[in-house]
Design a protein around this motif. Structure first.
Motif, PDB file in Angstrom:
ATOM      1  N   ALA A   8       0.859  -1.202   0.000  1.00 18.38           N
ATOM      2  CA  ALA A   8       0.000   0.000   0.000  1.00 18.38           C
ATOM      3  C   ALA A   8       0.886   1.239   0.000  1.00 18.38           C
ATOM      4  N   MET A   9       0.656   2.150  -0.922  1.00 17.96           N
ATOM      5  CA  MET A   9       1.394   3.403  -0.973  1.00 17.96           C
ATOM      6  C   MET A   9       0.894   4.399   0.076  1.00 17.96           C
ATOM      7  N   MET A  10      -0.328   4.196   0.549  1.00 22.36           N
ATOM      8  CA  MET A  10      -0.960   5.184   1.438  1.00 22.36           C
ATOM      9  C   MET A  10      -1.867   4.456   2.425  1.00 22.36           C
ATOM     10  N   PRO A  11      -2.208   5.122   3.538  1.00 26.23           N
ATOM     11  CA  PRO A  11      -3.169   4.516   4.454  1.00 26.23           C
ATOM     12  C   PRO A  11      -4.581   4.698   3.919  1.00 26.23           C
ATOM     13  N   MET A  44      -9.129  10.326   2.110  1.00 22.67           N
ATOM     14  CA  MET A  44      -9.427  11.741   1.843  1.00 22.67           C
ATOM     15  C   MET A  44     -10.504  11.898   0.756  1.00 22.67           C
ATOM     16  N   LYS A  45     -11.567  11.098   0.883  1.00 22.14           N
ATOM     17  CA  LYS A  45     -12.726  11.201  -0.018  1.00 22.14           C
ATOM     18  C   LYS A  45     -12.391  10.897  -1.472  1.00 22.14           C
ATOM     19  N   HIS A  48      -7.987   5.431  -4.946  1.00 17.46           N
ATOM     20  CA  HIS A  48      -6.719   5.321  -5.667  1.00 17.46           C
ATOM     21  C   HIS A  48      -6.497   3.869  -6.047  1.00 17.46           C
ATOM     22  N   PRO A  71       0.399   2.485   5.350  1.00 15.96           N
ATOM     23  CA  PRO A  71       1.368   2.579   4.249  1.00 15.96           C
ATOM     24  C   PRO A  71       2.441   1.501   4.380  1.00 15.96           C
ATOM     25  N   GLY A  72       2.799   0.901   3.268  1.00 17.83           N
ATOM     26  CA  GLY A  72       3.830  -0.131   3.260  1.00 17.83           C
ATOM     27  C   GLY A  72       3.314  -1.520   3.579  1.00 17.83           C
TER      28      GLY A  72
ATOM     29  N   LEU B  10       0.188  12.011  -3.680  1.00 20.21           N
ATOM     30  CA  LEU B  10      -1.265  11.848  -3.539  1.00 20.21           C
ATOM     31  C   LEU B  10      -1.999  13.175  -3.746  1.00 20.21           C
ATOM     32  N   ALA B  11      -1.705  14.141  -2.942  1.00 16.57           N
ATOM     33  CA  ALA B  11      -2.318  15.473  -3.097  1.00 16.57           C
ATOM     34  C   ALA B  11      -1.268  16.446  -2.588  1.00 16.57           C
ATOM     35  N   VAL B  57       1.168  14.541   1.491  1.00 15.70           N
ATOM     36  CA  VAL B  57       0.354  13.816   2.453  1.00 15.70           C
ATOM     37  C   VAL B  57       0.391  12.319   2.148  1.00 15.70           C
ATOM     38  N   PHE B  58       0.786  11.543   3.128  1.00 16.12           N
ATOM     39  CA  PHE B  58       0.831  10.060   3.120  1.00 16.12           C
ATOM     40  C   PHE B  58       1.884   9.461   2.176  1.00 16.12           C
ATOM     41  N   MET B  59       2.158  10.083   1.032  1.00 11.71           N
ATOM     42  CA  MET B  59       3.185   9.578   0.122  1.00 11.71           C
ATOM     43  C   MET B  59       3.879  10.748  -0.551  1.00 11.71           C
ATOM     44  N   TYR B 105       8.150   4.439   2.008  1.00 10.85           N
ATOM     45  CA  TYR B 105       6.828   4.405   2.629  1.00 10.85           C
ATOM     46  C   TYR B 105       6.817   5.228   3.914  1.00 10.85           C
ATOM     47  N   LEU B 106       5.679   5.858   4.134  1.00  9.30           N
ATOM     48  CA  LEU B 106       5.461   6.655   5.341  1.00  9.30           C
ATOM     49  C   LEU B 106       5.620   5.781   6.587  1.00  9.30           C
ATOM     50  N   ASP B 211      -9.266  15.265   5.873  1.00  9.00           N
ATOM     51  CA  ASP B 211      -8.463  16.004   4.894  1.00  9.00           C
ATOM     52  C   ASP B 211      -8.165  17.411   5.413  1.00  9.00           C
TER      53      ASP B 211
END
Lengths: 80, 324
Positions: A8-11, A44-45, A48, A71-72, B10-11, B57-59, B105-106, B211
């Motif tokens: 996973a790149m993000m949570p 965040m709504k 992905h 993440p990871g 990501l953003a 954020v996050f990545m 990774y975060l 967010d």
């Protein structure tokens, strides 16, 4: 045969299908090509795509549909 | 010297310390969610504290530098890599022309600040370069960065020795569980005493929707409201009020179920009751909360809130002295 891990790149929340009524993108045992979508992460709504980053066969999913992930974290394993 | 965006993350947005003074017109202050981390990132590369940085954020994004320069990554533990080689966070790093900054990774936190010597030099709108995407203000064309963007960088900075770092005890991150101090007030009279006690004793979790506008929490007990005759202009839902102004950090609980803390890109008003506000000293911590993080709301009084603000200001001064 080597095992490749899709991480996973993000949570967020992991989904294995494009919408609740659809079948899963992929099942264990399916073959995948690099770039194939194997799931979604919602954060965040927004959603992905999680893509396979190797050609091979999915041996297992390590995260369930609608599981909260970090993440990871390993989501799936691909035998390449 | 532009920075070329190879991948955007990501953003990832351009942020400075925001545009105060327009909230009454519905335009939020915006700016870094973790202001201390942004200031520290700028100090590490010899910029003015409020220079514009990237907030990832996050990545992380992938960025290519077109000149030799210095950079720093603060805030979240989002490990930077230069041409694939791991580097430290909260440290002055040198990069050479043509090198690429990417990220692992975060590991902890949620938002990393990427400062470059000279600061990001996009056009300011209403006094700030901060990206407010909903209002299409700041940033590059009012949006998050995209692959193919060339981010302009200024030329004005002081020299800081490579390897300079912010001492670990001055890097502020939320604990686990995270604790956010809250001053009850505003419309707290709408909630029963027992229900308010439960709000503060329950364990909450950051929802994945959190967010820049607001951080939503789940998992605590539903709020019980004091009975009332709905006032003119308020809806029949007990969480509704006659429309009012929303302060930054205020906690609204629509329908009494999921608290939302308004943050830097907040809406300025609406019709939900607010139970109180997160104290100013803890606003930065919210920006470092990942989804699913266990969080407790801690009840404090004004005296505690003001002394926490002084402690936070002292921390910032200590960071400044590192560079004096």
């Amino acid at each position: 045969m080597a095992i490749h891990e899709v991480r996973a790149m993000m949570p967020g929340i992991f989904y294995r299908k494009p919408s609740p009524d659809d079948p899963s993108y992929k099942e264990a045992g399916d073959s995948v090509a690099k770039g194939d979508v194997i799931g979604l992460i919602e954060v965040m709504k927004s959603f992905h795509e999680v893509v396979a980053d190797a050609d091979g066969t999915i041996t297992s999913f390590q995260a369930d549909n609608e599981e909260a992930i970090m993440p990871g974290q390993v989501l799936a394993e691909i035998e390449v | 010297m532009p920075i070329n965006v190879k991948s955007a993350g990501l953003a990832t947005t351009i942020q400075d310390l925001g545009r105060p003074g327009y909230y009454h017109l519905g335009i939020p202050v915006g700016g870094a969610m973790d202001r201390l981390a942004l200031r520290a990132a700028n100090m590490l590369v010899g910029n003015d504290e409020g220079a514009a940085c990237l907030e990832a954020v996050f990545m992380g994004p992938e960025l290519e530098f077109t000149e030799d320069t210095q950079i720093a990554v603060t805030g979240a533990e989002l490990p930077p890599k230069i041409d694939g080689e791991a580097r430290e966070t909260w440290t002055t790093l040198s990069v050479r022309k043509g090198q690429v900054l990417s990220f692992d990774y975060l590991r902890a936190g949620a938002r990393a600040y990427i400062a470059v010597a000279g600061g990001i030099d996009t056009a300011a709108n209403l006094g700030s370069r901060s990206t407010y995407a909903i209002g299409a203000l700041g940033g590059i064309d009012g949006r998050a960065i995209q692959p193919g963007d060339a981010i302009p960088v200024g030329r004005d900075f002081r020299n800081v020795a490579e390897g300079t770092s912010v001492p670990r005890n001055l890097r502020r991150m939320p604990g686990n569980p995270a604790e956010l101090r809250v001053l009850p007030g505003l419309y707290v009279h709408r909630v029963t005493e027992e229900s308010l006690d439960r709000f503060f004793s329950d364990s909450w979790k950051v929802a994945s929707e959190a967010d820049r506008m607001g951080y939503r929490f789940q998992g605590g007990s539903p709020i019980e409201f004091v009975d009332r005759e709905p006032p003119f202009g308020a809806g029949s839902d007990p969480s509704n009020i006659t429309d009012a102004c929303y302060p930054y950090g205020s906690i609204q609980i629509p329908s009494g179920t999921e608290p939302i803390i308004l943050h830097r890109d907040a809406v300025s008003g609406g019709g939900y009751f607010m139970v109180g506000t997160v104290i100013s000293a803890d606003m930065d911590l919210i920006g470092q909360l990942q989804p699913h993080t266990e969080t407790r709301f801690v009840r404090v009084n004004m005296h505690t809130a003001l002394s926490a603000r002084r402690v936070r200001a002292a921390t910032l001064d200590s960071i400044r002295q590192t560079f004096a």
